[in-house]
Scaffold this active site. Structure first.
Site, PDB file in Angstrom:
ATOM      1  N   LYS A  54       6.347  10.245  -2.763  1.00 12.35           N
ATOM      2  CA  LYS A  54       6.378   8.742  -3.261  1.00 12.35           C
ATOM      3  C   LYS A  54       6.278   8.840  -4.844  1.00 12.35           C
ATOM      4  O   LYS A  54       7.264   8.394  -5.562  1.00 12.35           O
ATOM      5  CB  LYS A  54       5.639   7.704  -2.527  1.00 12.35           C
ATOM      6  CG  LYS A  54       6.145   7.456  -1.035  1.00 12.35           C
ATOM      7  CD  LYS A  54       5.275   6.625  -0.243  1.00 12.35           C
ATOM      8  CE  LYS A  54       5.512   6.528   0.969  1.00 12.35           C
ATOM      9  NZ  LYS A  54       4.828   5.830   2.073  1.00 12.35           N
ATOM     10  N   GLN A  98      -1.199   3.318   1.712  1.00  8.39           N
ATOM     11  CA  GLN A  98      -0.574   4.213   2.812  1.00  8.39           C
ATOM     12  C   GLN A  98      -1.172   3.926   4.097  1.00  8.39           C
ATOM     13  O   GLN A  98      -2.688   3.917   4.181  1.00  8.39           O
ATOM     14  CB  GLN A  98      -0.815   5.732   2.271  1.00  8.39           C
ATOM     15  CG  GLN A  98      -0.427   6.754   3.207  1.00  8.39           C
ATOM     16  CD  GLN A  98       1.394   6.615   3.292  1.00  8.39           C
ATOM     17  OE1 GLN A  98       1.903   6.466   2.035  1.00  8.39           O
ATOM     18  NE2 GLN A  98       1.863   6.950   4.255  1.00  8.39           N
ATOM     19  N   ASP A 121       6.072  -2.936  -0.053  1.00  3.55           N
ATOM     20  CA  ASP A 121       6.173  -2.049   1.177  1.00  3.55           C
ATOM     21  C   ASP A 121       6.763  -3.414   2.359  1.00  3.55           C
ATOM     22  O   ASP A 121       7.012  -3.032   3.447  1.00  3.55           O
ATOM     23  CB  ASP A 121       4.837  -1.643   1.797  1.00  3.55           C
ATOM     24  CG  ASP A 121       5.060  -0.361   2.502  1.00  3.55           C
ATOM     25  OD1 ASP A 121       6.120   0.184   2.449  1.00  3.55           O
ATOM     26  OD2 ASP A 121       4.059   0.314   2.933  1.00  3.55           O
TER      27      ASP A 121
END
Ligand code: NAP
Length: 293
Positions: A54, A98, A121
């Site tokens: 990422k 994460q 996200d």
């Protein structure tokens, strides 16, 4: 039937080129360099790889990106305090925690502490609510990537019966909301299946578009699909393979060889949904930065 491979790598590369151009414009015209911060708690090897990819992709598109590495023993208070600091940092437009987090940390509580305007996200309750209401702001990256793959491979889900296997908060549930929105890329008739679904095979056979996100290697077999189905394989499973140096290979939730004999289009694993997820995370980060103009 000859199938068409939906190449997630190629599609994601073209999206990343578009993003890079927009990043350049944003810097030139408004002196804003989009910034993505990824927080990684603990040292799970798979998560480390995802986080590294990422960050690398963000930098490749001209963004600023940092990783906050925290030990697995990090307390809730310490993690929340890091997030509050990032919420107030003007150089950080997107924050991603994460997942999965270590067991002692409540994922929902942590995700809810992120500023919803930096929640790239799309997992903050406010962003999930906006998507459910039909006014999405940040759509979770994997469902967003699936929608883009369908549209960019000329498989518009409009009016189609889309069958989704798996009802997770990061894939199945938001995807069912996204594809049933009354908008371009939506307008599908969605059936959301899970481990308690009865007569699963009859449902999967009725799918025009079948999305598998369950985490069971090669679960979907030849008999479970109909001719002409469009297949999206979200699963990423490690199966033992002694012929490989590393001792395993990656496989999806679809038995690719046999299902591709009936499919009109199908995604590979790897090289399908995975790269799309990263591209759409970058898309959301760019969007978050544009909202600061
Ligand atoms: P998850 O949290 O692992 O949950 C699995 C889902 O599958 C649950 O909803 C479960 O039903 C359902 N399920 C399990 N067995 C089933 C069966 N026999 N029939 C029908 N449904 C069944 O889901 P996830 O986090 O979305 O992950 C799913 C897979 O996608 C994993 O392999 C993961 O690694 C992969 N993934 C890939 C990406 C990517 O970017 N490529 C992103 C996210 C996830 P219940 O709810 O009833 O338990």
């Amino acid at each position: 039937m000859t199938y068409k491979l939906i190449d997630g790598k190629a599609i994601s590369n073209s999206i990343k080129i578009e993003i890079k151009e927009s990043v350049t414009d944003l810097i030139r015209e408004h002196s804003i360099k989009p910034g993505l911060t990824v927080i990684l708690v603990g040292n799970d090897p798979a998560s480390q790889v995802y986080v590294r990819n990422k960050r690398r992709s963000a930098i490749e598109t001209g963004m600023f990106s940092t990783v906050v590495n925290l030990p697995g023993s990090t307390s809730k208070e310490e993690l929340l305090s890091r997030i509050v600091t990032l919420n107030h940092d003007d150089n950080c437009h997107g924050i991603l925690v994460q997942l999965p987090l270590p067991d002692h940390l409540d994922e929902n509580e942590i995700l809810a502490s992120i500023d919803p305007e930096k929640d790239v996200d799309g997992l903050h309750p406010k962003n999930i609510g906006l998507l459910s209401m039909g006014s999405p702001r940040f759509v979770p990256a994997t469902p967003f990537g699936i929608k883009e793959m369908l549209m960019r491979s000329n498989n518009d889900p409009k009016g189609k019966h889309v069958v989704i296997l798996g009802r997770s908060n990061i894939v199945g549930k938001p995807l069912s909301n996204l594809l049933s929105l009354k908008t371009q890329g939506g307008d599908a008739t969605v059936t959301l299946c899970h481990s308690r679904t009865k007569n699963l095979e009859a449902i999967t056979q009725s799918a025009d578009v079948l999305v598998a996100a369950i985490g069971i290697p090669e679960f979907i077999t030849y008999e479970m699909v109909s001719d002409g189905v469009v297949v999206i394989d979200v699963g990423v499973n490690r199966v033992e393979d002694k012929t490989r140096e590393r001792g395993y290979r990656l496989t999806g939730d679809i038995a690719f060889e046999e299902v591709s004999q009936k499919a009109s289009a199908i995604t590979p694993v790897p090289g399908g949904v995975g790269p799309m997820t990263i591209a759409m995370l970058l898309h959301n980060t760019l969007d978050a930065a544009y909202r600061k103009i």
